[in-house]
Design a protein around this motif. Structure first.
Motif, PDB file in Angstrom:
ATOM      1  N   LYS A 102       0.829  -1.207   0.000  1.00  0.00           N
ATOM      2  CA  LYS A 102       0.000   0.000   0.000  1.00  0.00           C
ATOM      3  C   LYS A 102       0.864   1.257   0.000  1.00  0.00           C
ATOM      4  O   LYS A 102       0.589   2.213  -0.727  1.00  0.00           O
ATOM      5  CB  LYS A 102      -0.923   0.006   1.224  1.00  0.00           C
ATOM      6  CG  LYS A 102      -2.015  -1.016   1.161  1.00  0.00           C
ATOM      7  CD  LYS A 102      -2.818  -1.028   2.455  1.00  0.00           C
ATOM      8  CE  LYS A 102      -3.790  -2.184   2.485  1.00  0.00           C
ATOM      9  NZ  LYS A 102      -4.467  -2.315   3.773  1.00  0.00           N
ATOM     10  N   SER A 105       2.537   1.648  -3.396  1.00  0.00           N
ATOM     11  CA  SER A 105       1.533   2.041  -4.376  1.00  0.00           C
ATOM     12  C   SER A 105       1.227   3.535  -4.289  1.00  0.00           C
ATOM     13  O   SER A 105       1.188   4.236  -5.300  1.00  0.00           O
ATOM     14  CB  SER A 105       0.259   1.227  -4.165  1.00  0.00           C
ATOM     15  OG  SER A 105      -0.741   1.630  -5.054  1.00  0.00           O
ATOM     16  N   SER A 106       1.042   4.037  -3.087  1.00  0.00           N
ATOM     17  CA  SER A 106       0.732   5.466  -2.930  1.00  0.00           C
ATOM     18  C   SER A 106       1.927   6.330  -3.337  1.00  0.00           C
ATOM     19  O   SER A 106       1.756   7.390  -3.940  1.00  0.00           O
ATOM     20  CB  SER A 106       0.287   5.785  -1.501  1.00  0.00           C
ATOM     21  OG  SER A 106       1.343   5.587  -0.592  1.00  0.00           O
ATOM     22  N   GLN A 107       3.130   5.870  -3.033  1.00  0.00           N
ATOM     23  CA  GLN A 107       4.317   6.627  -3.434  1.00  0.00           C
ATOM     24  C   GLN A 107       4.486   6.643  -4.949  1.00  0.00           C
ATOM     25  O   GLN A 107       4.854   7.670  -5.521  1.00  0.00           O
ATOM     26  CB  GLN A 107       5.572   6.056  -2.766  1.00  0.00           C
ATOM     27  CG  GLN A 107       5.616   6.324  -1.282  1.00  0.00           C
ATOM     28  CD  GLN A 107       6.789   5.648  -0.592  1.00  0.00           C
ATOM     29  OE1 GLN A 107       7.400   4.730  -1.119  1.00  0.00           O
ATOM     30  NE2 GLN A 107       7.087   6.103   0.619  1.00  0.00           N
ATOM     31  N   GLU A 109       2.025   6.399  -7.150  1.00  0.00           N
ATOM     32  CA  GLU A 109       0.982   7.289  -7.670  1.00  0.00           C
ATOM     33  C   GLU A 109       1.422   8.744  -7.571  1.00  0.00           C
ATOM     34  O   GLU A 109       1.239   9.524  -8.506  1.00  0.00           O
ATOM     35  CB  GLU A 109      -0.330   7.072  -6.901  1.00  0.00           C
ATOM     36  CG  GLU A 109      -1.032   5.792  -7.254  1.00  0.00           C
ATOM     37  CD  GLU A 109      -2.270   5.549  -6.393  1.00  0.00           C
ATOM     38  OE1 GLU A 109      -2.675   6.459  -5.639  1.00  0.00           O
ATOM     39  OE2 GLU A 109      -2.812   4.437  -6.477  1.00  0.00           O
ATOM     40  N   GLU A 110       2.014   9.111  -6.462  1.00  0.00           N
ATOM     41  CA  GLU A 110       2.490  10.488  -6.263  1.00  0.00           C
ATOM     42  C   GLU A 110       3.606  10.807  -7.249  1.00  0.00           C
ATOM     43  O   GLU A 110       3.641  11.891  -7.834  1.00  0.00           O
ATOM     44  CB  GLU A 110       2.980  10.669  -4.815  1.00  0.00           C
ATOM     45  CG  GLU A 110       3.304  12.099  -4.456  1.00  0.00           C
ATOM     46  CD  GLU A 110       2.085  13.008  -4.472  1.00  0.00           C
ATOM     47  OE1 GLU A 110       2.264  14.199  -4.772  1.00  0.00           O
ATOM     48  OE2 GLU A 110       0.969  12.542  -4.173  1.00  0.00           O
TER      49      GLU A 110
END
Length: 117
Positions: A102, A105-107, A109-110
């Motif tokens: 998770k 994934s967020s990193q 996306e950023e």
């Protein structure tokens, strides 16, 4: 991830039950179960014994176990509309921990958002 989670993980890789480990340590099974469930802390005198039982280094009892393997992968594109000399490059990421997945994934996306700017 704490030592209790690591104890569970290490024990699951062996033939030992929690009772077996408790017997090897000469402690009550509930005491050992409390360690695995992180209800109580492991007494320092048992740390070297646990490492011996599981045949690991003491540090391995405390490592978070979150491993990420990243492999550069170049593979042939089988699409007939693309020439034989054309290839695609990709990265295969094998993450064994859902929280790490998770976070990564967020990193990513950023990062992608910032690249589009």
């Amino acid at each position: 991830m704490g030592i209790g989670t690591n104890l569970k993980r290490l024990r699951s890789k062996t033939k030992y039950s929690s009772k077996d480990i408790a017997d090897l340590l000469e402690i009550d099974r509930n005491t050992y179960s409390n360690w695995e469930n992180e209800a109580t802390d492991v007494k320092s005198q048992y740390i070297p014994k646990l490492a011996d039982i599981f045949n690991v280094k003491i540090q391995d009892l405390f490592d978070d176990g979150q491993k990420t393997n990243i492999i550069n992968n170049i593979y042939d594109n089988k699409d007939s509309s693309v020439g034989q000399k054309d290839i695609q490059q990709g990265i295969i990421i094998n993450i064994t921990d859902s929280e790490t997945a998770k976070l990564l994934s967020s990193q990513l996306e950023e990062l992608i958002k910032n690249l589009k700017k």
